[in-house]
Design an enzyme around this catalytic site. Structure first.
Site, mmCIF file in Angstrom:
data_model
loop_
_atom_site.group_PDB
_atom_site.id
_atom_site.type_symbol
_atom_site.label_atom_id
_atom_site.label_comp_id
_atom_site.label_asym_id
_atom_site.label_seq_id
_atom_site.Cartn_x
_atom_site.Cartn_y
_atom_site.Cartn_z
ATOM 1 N N HIS A 80 -8.053 10.281 2.953
ATOM 2 C CA HIS A 80 -7.630 9.282 1.975
ATOM 3 C C HIS A 80 -6.107 9.122 1.962
ATOM 4 O O HIS A 80 -5.575 8.256 1.263
ATOM 5 C CB HIS A 80 -8.137 9.708 0.585
ATOM 6 N N TYR A 113 -3.105 -5.133 -6.086
ATOM 7 C CA TYR A 113 -3.036 -3.770 -6.602
ATOM 8 C C TYR A 113 -1.577 -3.346 -6.724
ATOM 9 O O TYR A 113 -0.755 -3.670 -5.865
ATOM 10 C CB TYR A 113 -3.721 -2.775 -5.658
#
Length: 696
Positions: free
Chosen positions: A442, A475
């Site tokens: 991630h 975002y």
């Protein structure tokens, strides 16, 4: 081990100290839904928030509720820190979700759709069809719909069909005999997924206004034509939601092959929710619940289309949208051909979407064509096969650069897309690695190796968000561009860790999960406790998407009891209960829900004036800290540190318009500017700041 470690390990959570994570996540979805009722948002943005709520709720049932139901099916005892039995949590979720869905459709039918009609936009459902629509609908049905529809009678030779996850279907009650003389009472009509869910009516029928008819209305209008010689006495739309989580064994030989096999099962997982028209008779409801092996609490009767996520995407009225915002390219990076020179002299911080994502792409473009660049390494979690970054990496490989891509194939709902990305890069000659089985990669990292004179120099980008240009417009995320030798060496070691089989890398500047990050966070909290106990100023500010990790929550409680002031800016899940006397009275929790999805992860520790400030790819969740490869990087440049503290933390703590606060009874309250107080919206402030004073 720090003195506090045994206390953290021994802390026993209960429902008094730990909010159930599923309920907390559902409360976040309700905060999103609340935006659809906020008249301060433009009308189409309110509709968009309503659709986002639908998508969020779909995933919530596909993953979170599905997981609880699986545990219930296995008679598993809950291991959640709150210790609330799974069946109780499912019942609570049902109550909250039913109330929220009723609110959603009430908002749609009684507020948003009527207001859209005032702008000439109308969505025609079955009960809205008028006489002058019928001839056009008839032609459309017979030319476009009937040829691809497959009605399925329900009889001994035609058992109840397997229906795809979240597909639109109709259950039809019938009278009469079919062509073979059989009495057929029920039939299923799956709506073809290839057909649009809404169809624009021609201008001659609408006087040039934008009128759309739902596919469900077209099918219902002509349902008799699908059963010649019989009469349809009822036609009711429904949709089943299924378990969409993937389970992969640890001993697989090829992750990509195993994932492809598993993806096919996602469409037909265990049913977890049934949505059906509100006027459907009880005996049909009971019949469908039996077919899907569901209890009545999983039935949602809705007054409108059963799938809002695929609707309302075919039109746009600019004046009903947010005013367009053009992200700013920092002045130092406006000439992409000088990017290596700029980064050789200074670190550059990007705050998306207020700052453009273009410099990240430009850095890769320059690297792809610069004859002095020898190697490019990058992690990819969500990007998409059409991504410019993927195309640039492929071109760099074709240009002879040593390109290495760490692609996380298991990024949820992007698995198939990431397999395609891997194939594109492999065909171009890049080395593709799928990360570590059992640990999702991630981390957000780019490493570029460039020959400068007789030496090799490294350039690094570290981020809090994905390498996805579309996401970077919606975002909020931070990205650091640096040539700091220690940071670059740390990133190099993490890439070696991901592609090789060596020991855990010893890093100088970065902390990384699943190895050092969790322990270091506990140590930072312990230091603040020690400062507070010594009478020194002590403060913690944490901005993450979610806070669920039990030991960190226990540590924050202990810090609060020791007098540390703690401000938590948590977008979605927060299992910590603030403002409880004797436990957490020094902790505040707020959530910002606005135009952009808050996604930055920032950790601030006052450290007796010697501030420690980190950005990270990791939320404070067990999965991030123990089951993923994550990076946490320091912001050491004083100017950049001040920028993050002021813009990324204090500004959000000042927001009195888009902020929600959590109380000690687990209730979220929307903040409003007090009488005489000026409204302050952090995201709007950051946009205005860049328009008025462009980034230097």
């Amino acid at each position: 081990m720090t003195p506090f470690a045994p206390q953290v390990n021994d802390f026993q959570h209960s429902s008094n100290t730990y909010i159930n994570r599923e309920i907390s996540l559902l409360e976040f979805h309700k905060r999103v839904l609340a935006q659809s009722k906020d008249s301060n948002h433009p009308l189409l943005e309110r509709l968009n928030f309503l659709i986002i709520f639908s998508r969020n709720l779909d995933e919530f049932f596909e993953i979170r509720v599905a997981g609880l139901m699986k545990q219930l099916d296995l008679n598993a005892i809950t291991t959640a820190p709150d210790a609330i039995p799974n069946e109780v949590v499912i019942e609570q979720i049902s109550d909250i979700a039913h109330e929220a869905v009723d609110d959603q459709y009430n908002t749609l039918n009684n507020i948003l759709l009527p207001q859209l009609q005032s702008y000439g936009v109308r969505f025609i459902q079955y009960h809205d069809i008028s006489e002058h629509h019928k001839e056009w609908i008839k032609n459309y049905f017979f030319k476009q719909v009937q040829p691809v529809v497959t009605p399925i009678s329900l009889d001994p030779a035609h058992p109840f069909p397997r229906l795809v996850n979240k597909s639109l279907n109709f259950i039809v009650t019938l009278e009469g005999k079919d062509a073979f003389g059989r009495h057929i009472d029920l039939a299923i009509v799956p709506a073809p997924r290839s057909l649009p869910r809404v169809v624009r009516l021609p201008d001659e029928l609408t006087n040039g206004q934008e009128h759309y008819i739902l596919l469900s209305a077209i099918i219902q209008q002509h349902i008799d034509d699908l059963f010649p010689g019989m009469s349809a006495t009822g036609c009711y739309q429904f949709r089943v939601t299924r378990n969409a989580d993937l389970t992969l064994a640890e001993d697989i030989d090829d992750l990509a092959v195993a994932l492809k096999d598993e993806l096919s099962s996602r469409r037909f997982g265990r049913a977890v929710r049934l949505e059906i028209a509100h006027d459907c008779p009880d005996f049909i409801n009971d019949y469908l619940l039996e077919q899907f092996d569901l209890d009545p609490i999983h039935l949602f009767q809705v007054k409108g289309p059963v799938n809002l996520a695929r609707l309302f995407a075919n039109f746009d009225i600019p004046e009903l949208r947010f005013k367009p915002y053009q992200p700013i390219v920092p002045k130092a990076l406006r000439n992409p051909h000088q990017i290596f020179d700029v980064l050789s002299k200074r670190d550059v911080l990007l705050h998306h979407p207020f700052d453009s994502f273009a410099p990240v792409i430009n850095l890769l473009k320059e690297a792809a064509y610069d004859p002095n660049v020898l190697a490019i390494k990058q992690t990819l979690y969500r990007s998409g096969p059409d991504s410019e970054i993927v195309q640039v990496l492929a071109e760099a490989a074709r240009n002879g650069k040593e390109v290495t891509a760490i692609i996380e194939l298991r990024a949820r709902f992007d698995e198939e897309s990431n397999i395609t990305v891997a194939n594109i890069l492999q065909e171009a000659g890049a080395v593709v690695v799928y990360g570590i089985v059992g640990y999702k990669t991630h981390a957000k990292m780019i490493l570029i190796v460039r020959r400068e004179g007789e030496k090799l120099k490294r350039y690094v980008h570290l981020g809090t968000g994905n390498y996805h240009a579309g996401n970077a417009k919606m975002y909020t995320d931070y990205g650091l561009l640096t040539t700091n030798p220690d940071i670059c060496e740390d990133v190099h070691k993490i890439f070696q860790e991901l592609t090789g089989m060596g020991r855990m890398a010893k890093l100088k500047k970065l902390f990384h999960a699943p190895f050092t990050l969790h322990a270091q966070l506990l140590q930072f909290i312990e230091h603040e406790i020690q400062h507070a106990q010594a009478g020194k100023p002590a403060r913690i500010i944490i901005k993450v998407n979610a806070l669920t990790e039990p030991k960190l929550i226990a540590a924050l409680y202990h810090a609060s009891q020791s007098g540390v002031k703690i401000d938590l800016i948590i977008r979605s899940i927060c299992c910590l209960r603030p403002q409880v006397e004797g436990l957490s009275e020094n902790i505040t929790v707020r959530s910002i829900v606005g135009r952009f999805l808050e996604h930055t992860r920032v950790y601030y520790f006052h450290n007796a004036g010697d501030i420690k400030l980190y950005c990270a790819s990791a939320d404070w969740m067990g999965r991030n800290l123990f089951s993923r490869v994550e990076t946490c990087f320091p912001i050491e440049d004083k100017k950049l540190r001040k920028q993050i503290i002021e813009d990324g933390l204090l500004s959000y703590l000042k927001d009195n318009t888009r902020a929600w606060e959590l109380d000690n009874n687990d209730q979220w309250h929307a903040l409003q500017a007090a009488e005489g107080e000026e409204s302050y919206i952090a995201q709007q402030h950051l946009m205005d700041e860049r328009i008025i004073t462009p980034t230097a």
